[in-house]
Design an enzyme around this catalytic site. Structure first.
Site, PDB file in Angstrom:
ATOM      1  N   LYS A 200       1.105  -0.939  -0.031  1.00 29.49           N
ATOM      2  CA  LYS A 200      -0.040   0.030   0.027  1.00 29.49           C
ATOM      3  C   LYS A 200       0.850   1.434  -0.095  1.00 29.49           C
ATOM      4  O   LYS A 200       0.423   2.277  -0.423  1.00 29.49           O
ATOM      5  CB  LYS A 200      -0.954   0.049   1.210  1.00 29.49           C
ATOM      6  CG  LYS A 200      -0.227   0.002   2.580  1.00 29.49           C
ATOM      7  CD  LYS A 200      -0.135   1.422   3.007  1.00 29.49           C
ATOM      8  CE  LYS A 200       0.760   1.200   4.348  1.00 29.49           C
ATOM      9  NZ  LYS A 200       1.336   2.838   4.940  1.00 29.49           N
TER      10      LYS A 200
ATOM     11  N   THR B 134      -3.734   5.753   3.473  1.00 28.01           N
ATOM     12  CA  THR B 134      -2.380   6.130   3.123  1.00 28.01           C
ATOM     13  C   THR B 134      -2.380   6.794   1.749  1.00 28.01           C
ATOM     14  O   THR B 134      -1.812   7.677   1.459  1.00 28.01           O
ATOM     15  CB  THR B 134      -1.206   4.956   2.981  1.00 28.01           C
ATOM     16  OG1 THR B 134      -1.411   4.086   4.108  1.00 28.01           O
ATOM     17  CG2 THR B 134       0.011   5.448   2.937  1.00 28.01           C
TER      18      THR B 134
END
Ligand SMILES: NC(=O)C1=CN([C@@H]2O[C@H](COP(=O)(O)OP(=O)(O)OC[C@H]3O[C@@H](n4cnc5c(N)ncnc54)[C@H](O)[C@@H]3O)[C@@H](O)[C@H]2O)C=CC1
Ligand SMILES: O=C(CO)COP(=O)(O)O
Length: 319
Positions: free
Chosen positions: A184, A241
């Protein structure tokens, strides 16, 4: 007592939340000035403005921390193997919980495999998922994934670390949990670059979705369960994120897109992870075009504009 190795933002935030619920915590810092700030001024250099609770003490002596049965390893991924090599205390029966997100470049493996190789007598686990250190330190609600191959030990660690504001879910799928957390960050760099370059929110949504497909493809190829990628450690952390300027990976991408300099003292795990997964994908024959472009853009080999043109003009395919 719980031992925390690494007094950066995440290690200190976890130490704070544990100490607040009454667990004595001993944290190891390599820098004596950090130990002094924690012990005497009750301040954490990486978490300015946060008052440290009683019950949290720091030391530069690793042996004092490794007495604990549960050790949280909160150093950056590429420092994990060197950190483990510095521990010479016997670790049989201890739980080593990796709190880092990434893939070791030397071995192309995740944190639990690095721990298992260095300290086979201990039980490895990984704590990962969507959380900014600052949110945890401020006592804001956070849910994370605790992955441990041994479910009974995993349940004990889950109970030991959970609190009123930090809620841990459990899985035995360490591969899926750690690959979600590693990958990620790479996709967050891509999303930051996309926004920094002015390409818009629609393009970011496409990168997140196709990035998630890359995360799942690689993780499943390496033995992960697909559903783990849809959990906190994968989709949850991807959502956080890729959409928040509190993320260093996202901000690094923003700087790339805007052509601005970036403070290279900050921990940006996605850069080395992009390199590692690009090598891993080539080795395993897994197609990871966004990760490969992040690797090229991060090293300066390709511009953001060239990377986007490449991604848009790949042969058309089924979703
Ligand atoms: N900051 C955050 O919000 C979160 C961070 N993480 C993960 O936690 C890990 C650590 O990140 P942060 O604490 O944020 O980084 P940081 O940059 O705030 O702290 C890193 C710490 O590791 C120490 N360190 C660095 N290299 C070392 C080495 N070779 N040997 C021993 N110690 C070394 C540094 O002195 C520092 O105390 C990363 O993998 C990150 O992805 C995970 C979730 C949230
Ligand atoms: O892992 C994190 C959030 O879950 C922290 O993100 P950054 O490392 O990009 O700051």
């Amino acid at each position: 007592m719980i031992g925390v190795i690494g007094a950066g933002a995440f290690g200190t935030a976890l130490a704070i939340t544990l100490a607040r619920k009454g667990t004595p915590v001993r944290i190891w810092a390599r820098d004596p000035a950090t130990v002094e700030a924690i012990n005497t001024r009750k301040e954490a250099p990486r978490l300015p403005g946060v008052r440290l609770p009683e019950g949290l003490t720091a030391t530069t002596d690793l042996a004092e921390v490794t007495q604990a049965q549960t050790l949280l390893l909160a150093v950056p991924m590429q420092a994990l193997s060197g950190m483990l090599a510095q521990i010479d205390a016997p670790l049989a029966g201890k739980r080593l919980v990796a709190c880092c997100k990434g893939i070791d470049l030397a071995t192309l493996t995740g944190p639990t495999a690095v721990i298992a190789s260095a300290k086979p007598e201990a039980t490895p686990a990984v704590l990962t998922g969507p959380s900014f250190a600052d949110d945890i330190a401020r006592g804001l609600p956070t849910a994370l994934t605790l992955a441990c191959g041994d479910d009974a030990t995993g349940a004990e660690i889950q109970a030991e670390l959970s609190g009123t504001t930090l809620r841990l879910y459990r899985t035995t799928d360490t591969t899926g949990a750690e690959l979600g957390g590693a990958l990620k960050n790479v996709i967050a760099i891509a999303c930051g670059a996309c926004i920094g370059e002015g390409l818009g929110d629609s393009a970011r949504a496409a990168l997140m979705t196709r990035g998630f497909a890359e995360m799942t493809r690689l993780a499943v190829r390496l033995g992960a369960q697909q559903q783990t990628l849809g959990g906190l450690s994968g989709l949850g952390d991807l959502a956080l994120t890729c959409s928040s300027e509190l993320s260093r990976n996202y901000r690094f991408g923003l700087a790339l897109g805007r052509g601005e300099p970036f403070d290279n003292a900050l921990t940006v795990e996605g850069v080395k992870t992009a390199e590692a997964v690009t090598r891993l994908g080539a080795k395993l024959g897994v197609d990871l075009p966004i990760c490969a472009m992040v690797n090229e853009v991060s090293t300066g080999d390709t511009s953001v504009a060239e990377a986007i043109t490449y991604l848009l003009n790949r042969p058309l395919k089924e979703e």
